[in-house]
Design a protein around this motif. Structure first.
Motif, mmCIF file in Angstrom:
data_model
loop_
_atom_site.group_PDB
_atom_site.id
_atom_site.type_symbol
_atom_site.label_atom_id
_atom_site.label_comp_id
_atom_site.label_asym_id
_atom_site.label_seq_id
_atom_site.Cartn_x
_atom_site.Cartn_y
_atom_site.Cartn_z
ATOM 1 N N GLY A 53 39.168 -11.325 39.401
ATOM 2 C CA GLY A 53 38.894 -11.086 37.987
ATOM 3 C C GLY A 53 37.802 -10.095 37.670
ATOM 4 N N ARG A 54 37.349 -9.303 38.647
ATOM 5 C CA ARG A 54 36.311 -8.319 38.311
ATOM 6 C C ARG A 54 36.906 -7.223 37.432
ATOM 7 N N GLY A 72 34.395 -11.297 29.916
ATOM 8 C CA GLY A 72 33.989 -12.377 30.815
ATOM 9 C C GLY A 72 32.741 -12.073 31.612
ATOM 10 N N ASN A 95 39.872 -12.820 25.122
ATOM 11 C CA ASN A 95 39.181 -13.065 26.379
ATOM 12 C C ASN A 95 40.021 -12.557 27.544
ATOM 13 N N LEU A 104 34.935 -14.337 36.400
ATOM 14 C CA LEU A 104 34.752 -14.299 34.957
ATOM 15 C C LEU A 104 33.965 -15.498 34.443
ATOM 16 N N ARG A 106 32.218 -17.375 30.763
ATOM 17 C CA ARG A 106 32.413 -17.450 29.309
ATOM 18 C C ARG A 106 31.316 -18.275 28.626
#
Length: 303
Positions: free
Chosen positions: A189-190, A207, A237, A297, A299
């Motif tokens: 998720g980078r 994120g 998001n 990520l 949040r």
């Protein structure tokens, strides 16, 4: 998700390296990016985001605090843009100097469960279990905690005269290519500039909450970020999506013919997508597959 067993390394020398020096360097970076700098000591490091005045992302960078300077590791192709961006905010009385040191230096990331053994062999055993960004200099190699991904590991920076590739291979690490790195970064998720980090998105949507200091004063884009947080204004998001079909970046994500998001990156059967906050998050079923949480990520506020 692909697990990194043993130790692998990836040559990140195409990523930019900017040296920020002179007496006001820490206060300057403190005022120009999302993380805190003014109280950091040599040997520490952190991730930070450079944003526009309206909090649109320019780049996610890693900063390493040295005795007399700060080294910024920035995304490929963004060195000149960031140098110009930072230079605009250096005023006559500011004691800040910028230098592009990309050409004379190199960066390699070592990842995986055996990366600690590699670092121990390099003479930096004291870094094991230290906080992210902690670094030291050993035989001309600056070794820092953190691989650039969610996978455990380290980042090495040195002059190009040192043959890092041969040294790491001799210690038992295996080199991975751009495709393998990109697969890992999508699976974890980078976000990257040009795909997830663009003028369309801010760090909260991307994120990157872990790169934001909520306790410091004003910085470029701070008012917008604070307002988005205070009024729950994050409208979309970044999530992972387990794909049920082949798609390309830019493909619309829908639920019952209603658009809820857009694909930004794809590798094999997993992608990254911005999804409308009101539509939901992890576990949401869409026409292209299930929305999933990814380890890179964040949040929620981290400090």
């Amino acid at each position: 998700m692909t697990q990194v067993e043993g130790a692998v390394f990836y040559d990140r020398s195409s990523w930019g390296r900017i040296q920020v020096s002179d007496a006001d360097r820490l206060n300057f970076l403190h005022n120009q990016s999302t993380n805190t700098f003014n109280l950091r000591k040599p040997g520490e490091g952190c991730d930070t985001v450079f944003v526009t005045s309206t909090a649109r992302t320019i780049d996610l960078a890693t900063a390493y605090i040295l005795e007399d300077s700060v080294i910024l590791l920035v995304s490929p192709g963004l060195t000149e843009k960031l140098m110009k961006f930072l230079d605009r905010y250096i005023f006559f009385a500011d004691k800040v100097k910028l230098a592009d040191i990309t050409a004379e230096t190199q960066t390699v990331s070592v990842l995986g469960s055996k990366s600690h053994d590699i670092v121990k062999e390099l003479g930096a055993a004291e870094l094991i279990a230290q906080p992210y960004g902690t670094h030291c200099l050993v035989d001309g190699i600056r070794i820092a905690v953190g691989s650039g991904l969610a996978t455990e590991g380290y980042t090495l920076i040195s002059d190009r005269a040192i043959d890092l590739t041969s040294k790491l291979k001799d210690l038992g690490a295996t080199e991975i290519d751009d495709q393998a790195w990109n697969q890992l970064r999508v699976e974890q998720g980078r976000p990257m500039p040009g795909t997830e980090l663009t003028d369309d998105y801010n760090p909260l949507e991307a994120g990157l909450w872990h790169t934001i200091s909520w306790n410091k004063g004003c910085y470029i884009g701070q008012e917008t970020i604070a307002r988005l947080d205070a009024y729950n204004g994050v409208k979309q998001n970044l999530w992972g999506i387990k794909l049920n079909q082949a798609v390309e970046p830019g493909t619309v994500v829908s639920i019952a013919d209603e658009k809820v998001g857009k694909i930004t990156s794809v590798v094999d059967s997993i992608g990254l997508a911005y999804i409308r906050t009101k539509a939901g998050g992890a576990g949401l079923q869409t026409d292209l597959g299930e929305i999933v949480a990814l380890p890179y990520l964040t949040r929620e506020k981290q400090n």
